[in-house]
Design an enzyme around this catalytic site. Structure first.
Site, short mmCIF file in Angstrom:
data_model
loop_
_atom_site.label_atom_id
_atom_site.label_comp_id
_atom_site.label_asym_id
_atom_site.label_seq_id
_atom_site.Cartn_x
_atom_site.Cartn_y
_atom_site.Cartn_z
N ALA A 66 0.87 -1.17 0.00
CA ALA A 66 0.00 0.00 0.00
C ALA A 66 0.91 1.23 0.00
O ALA A 66 2.08 1.13 0.38
CB ALA A 66 -0.88 -0.01 1.23
N GLY A 109 0.68 -4.86 0.89
CA GLY A 109 -0.52 -4.88 0.05
C GLY A 109 -0.28 -5.53 -1.31
O GLY A 109 -1.22 -6.07 -1.92
N GLU A 112 -0.66 -9.09 -0.72
CA GLU A 112 -2.08 -9.31 -0.43
C GLU A 112 -2.91 -9.27 -1.71
O GLU A 112 -3.84 -10.07 -1.89
CB GLU A 112 -2.56 -8.25 0.58
CG GLU A 112 -1.88 -8.44 1.93
CD GLU A 112 -2.19 -7.32 2.92
OE1 GLU A 112 -1.77 -6.17 2.67
OE2 GLU A 112 -2.86 -7.60 3.92
N GLU A 132 4.88 -5.16 7.05
CA GLU A 132 4.20 -4.07 7.79
C GLU A 132 4.71 -3.92 9.21
O GLU A 132 4.71 -2.82 9.76
CB GLU A 132 2.69 -4.31 7.81
CG GLU A 132 2.00 -4.15 6.46
CD GLU A 132 1.93 -5.43 5.64
OE1 GLU A 132 2.69 -6.40 5.93
OE2 GLU A 132 1.09 -5.48 4.73
N1 CO8 Z 1 4.64 3.21 -0.71
C1 CO8 Z 1 5.03 4.39 -1.26
N2 CO8 Z 1 6.18 4.52 -1.96
C2 CO8 Z 1 6.97 3.44 -2.08
C3 CO8 Z 1 6.61 2.19 -1.54
C4 CO8 Z 1 5.38 2.11 -0.84
N3 CO8 Z 1 4.92 0.95 -0.31
N4 CO8 Z 1 7.59 1.30 -1.83
C5 CO8 Z 1 8.53 1.97 -2.54
N5 CO8 Z 1 8.16 3.26 -2.69
C6 CO8 Z 1 8.87 4.33 -3.41
C7 CO8 Z 1 10.09 4.77 -2.60
O1 CO8 Z 1 9.72 5.69 -1.60
C8 CO8 Z 1 10.95 5.37 -3.69
O2 CO8 Z 1 10.44 6.65 -3.99
P1 CO8 Z 1 11.47 7.90 -4.13
O3 CO8 Z 1 12.28 7.57 -5.36
O4 CO8 Z 1 10.55 9.07 -4.33
O5 CO8 Z 1 12.27 7.93 -2.90
C9 CO8 Z 1 10.65 4.49 -4.91
O6 CO8 Z 1 9.41 3.83 -4.62
C10 CO8 Z 1 11.71 3.42 -5.13
O7 CO8 Z 1 11.85 2.69 -3.93
P2 CO8 Z 1 13.29 2.44 -3.22
O8 CO8 Z 1 14.23 3.55 -3.53
O9 CO8 Z 1 13.02 2.14 -1.79
O10 CO8 Z 1 13.76 1.12 -4.01
P3 CO8 Z 1 14.78 0.01 -3.49
O11 CO8 Z 1 15.08 -0.84 -4.69
O12 CO8 Z 1 15.91 0.63 -2.74
O13 CO8 Z 1 13.94 -0.86 -2.42
C11 CO8 Z 1 11.98 -2.04 -1.60
C12 CO8 Z 1 12.83 -1.62 -2.83
C13 CO8 Z 1 12.78 -3.03 -0.74
C14 CO8 Z 1 10.72 -2.70 -2.12
C15 CO8 Z 1 11.64 -0.78 -0.76
O14 CO8 Z 1 11.09 0.21 -1.62
C16 CO8 Z 1 10.63 -1.02 0.34
O15 CO8 Z 1 10.97 -1.57 1.37
N6 CO8 Z 1 9.36 -0.56 0.14
C17 CO8 Z 1 8.33 -0.61 1.16
C18 CO8 Z 1 7.80 -2.02 1.34
C19 CO8 Z 1 6.75 -2.04 2.41
O16 CO8 Z 1 6.99 -1.76 3.58
N7 CO8 Z 1 5.51 -2.40 2.04
C20 CO8 Z 1 4.40 -2.47 2.94
C21 CO8 Z 1 3.63 -1.21 2.91
S1 CO8 Z 1 2.34 -1.17 4.13
C22 CO8 Z 1 1.11 -2.10 3.47
O17 CO8 Z 1 1.20 -2.57 2.39
C23 CO8 Z 1 -0.11 -2.29 4.32
C24 CO8 Z 1 -1.22 -2.89 3.47
C25 CO8 Z 1 -2.50 -2.81 4.17
C26 CO8 Z 1 -3.17 -1.48 3.97
C27 CO8 Z 1 -4.61 -1.65 4.16
C28 CO8 Z 1 -5.24 -0.39 4.70
C29 CO8 Z 1 -6.62 -0.68 5.24
#
Ligand code: CO8
Length: 258
Positions: A66, A109, A112, A132
């Site tokens: 998400a 997400g 999911e 998460e």
């Molecule tokens: N949300 C928003 N932006 C994101 C997300 C995300 N989940 N994942 C990556 N991005 C963005 C980064 O911020 C970055 O943006 P910017 O260039 O502006 O800084 C761009 O995408 C590229 O990402 P990275 O530079 O981090 O890329 P890497 O190759 O270094 O890393 C990863 C890749 C390992 C995937 C890393 O991006 C990461 O850890 N992402 C987050 C993963 C995460 O924690 N996901 C869970 C999110 S919470 C969730 O999903 C809850 C679901 C339930 C919600 C239901 C509500 C009711």
């Protein structure tokens, strides 16, 4: 065809191919993407020419979760009061089959969403996780439930509590994915699989989807009864007569969807 900001939608004969397309955020699922995907899925379900859908992402990410930036400042009232992301329940009400073709990250997400599809085909580069916990929260789109059903309590609990990722091989061994495919062939293979499903009798396809899903909501005796009733019901369809006649007459069936 409608233009979308977050998706690319293509019709490949009877198959709808949806490519998640927010490369700047690794296909993070925001409200706009949800609204657009629901729109596509409603149109897909209603279109008698469309028989199977494939949802895929980019080679780097199916979806990295998400959208954290969208959620970051939300409080309980906004989340609960707005029933944030409840629309994903509508996605799971799609009656026609949906295949997730996953390459790269399927996290939070994203994992999911893949599990909400009917089955997952994984590129050898796929990585699944529910990270998460590292953000101080939990899965919120069904991940704790669907992952536990798919891989059992031990792996689901370990993944949710540590946030570690599972690679494609482990995911296949654990039963999370149907098959692993070399990354370069993922989408073509998924489209071929979808075309196979699209070539089956449409009512029987829906019935098969409905009854396998019932296994997650019903006890065994009730599920077996549900299966039998649907099976009986298919003998009221023209396609049952056609399918069995075609077998006996050693020819290909000509489905009418009736
Ligand atoms: N949300 C928003 N932006 C994101 C997300 C995300 N989940 N994942 C990556 N991005 C963005 C980064 O911020 C970055 O943006 P910017 O260039 O502006 O800084 C761009 O995408 C590229 O990402 P990275 O530079 O981090 O890329 P890497 O190759 O270094 O890393 C990863 C890749 C390992 C995937 C890393 O991006 C990461 O850890 N992402 C987050 C993963 C995460 O924690 N996901 C869970 C999110 S919470 C969730 O999903 C809850 C679901 C339930 C919600 C239901 C509500 C009711």
């Amino acid at each position: 065809m409608t233009d979308y900001n977050t998706l690319i939608v293509e019709r490949r004969e009877a198959v709808t191919l949806v490519t998640l397309n927010r490369p700047q955020a690794l296909n993070a699922l925001n409200a706009e993407l949800l609204a657009e995907l629901l729109d596509v899925m409603r149109a897909y379900d209603a279109d008698p020419e469309q028989r199977c859908a494939v949802i895929t992402g980019s080679p780097k990410a199916f979806a990295a979760g998400a959208d954290i930036k969208e959620m970051q400042e939300m409080d309980f009232a906004a989340m609960y009061g707005g029933n944030h992301f409840a629309g994903w329940d509508d996605f799971t009400r799609t009656r026609k089959p949906i295949i997730a073709a996953v390459a790269g990250y399927a996290l939070g997400g994203g994992c999911e969403l893949a599990m909400m599809c009917d089955f997952i085909l994984a590129a050898d580069t796929a990585k699944f996780g529910q990270p998460e916990i590292k953000l101080g929260v939990t899965p919120g789109m069904g991940g704790s439930q669907r992952l536990a059903h798919a891989v059992g309590k031990a792996k689901a609990m370990e993944m949710c509590l540590t946030g570690r990722m599972m690679d494609a091989e482990e995911a296949e061994r654990a039963g999370l994915v149907a098959r692993i495919i070399p990354a370069a062939d993922l989408v073509e293979d998924a489209l071929k699989t979808a075309a196979t499903i699209a070539g089956m009798a449409p009512i029987a396809v829906r019935a098969n989807k409905e009854m396998v899903n019932a296994a997650f909501d019903m006890g065994l005796a009730q599920g077996v009864q549900f299966e039998r009733r649907l099976f009986h019901g298919l003998f009221g369809s023209a396609d049952q007569k056609e399918g069995m006649a075609a077998f006996v007459e050693k020819r290909a069936p000509n489905w009418t969807g009736k």
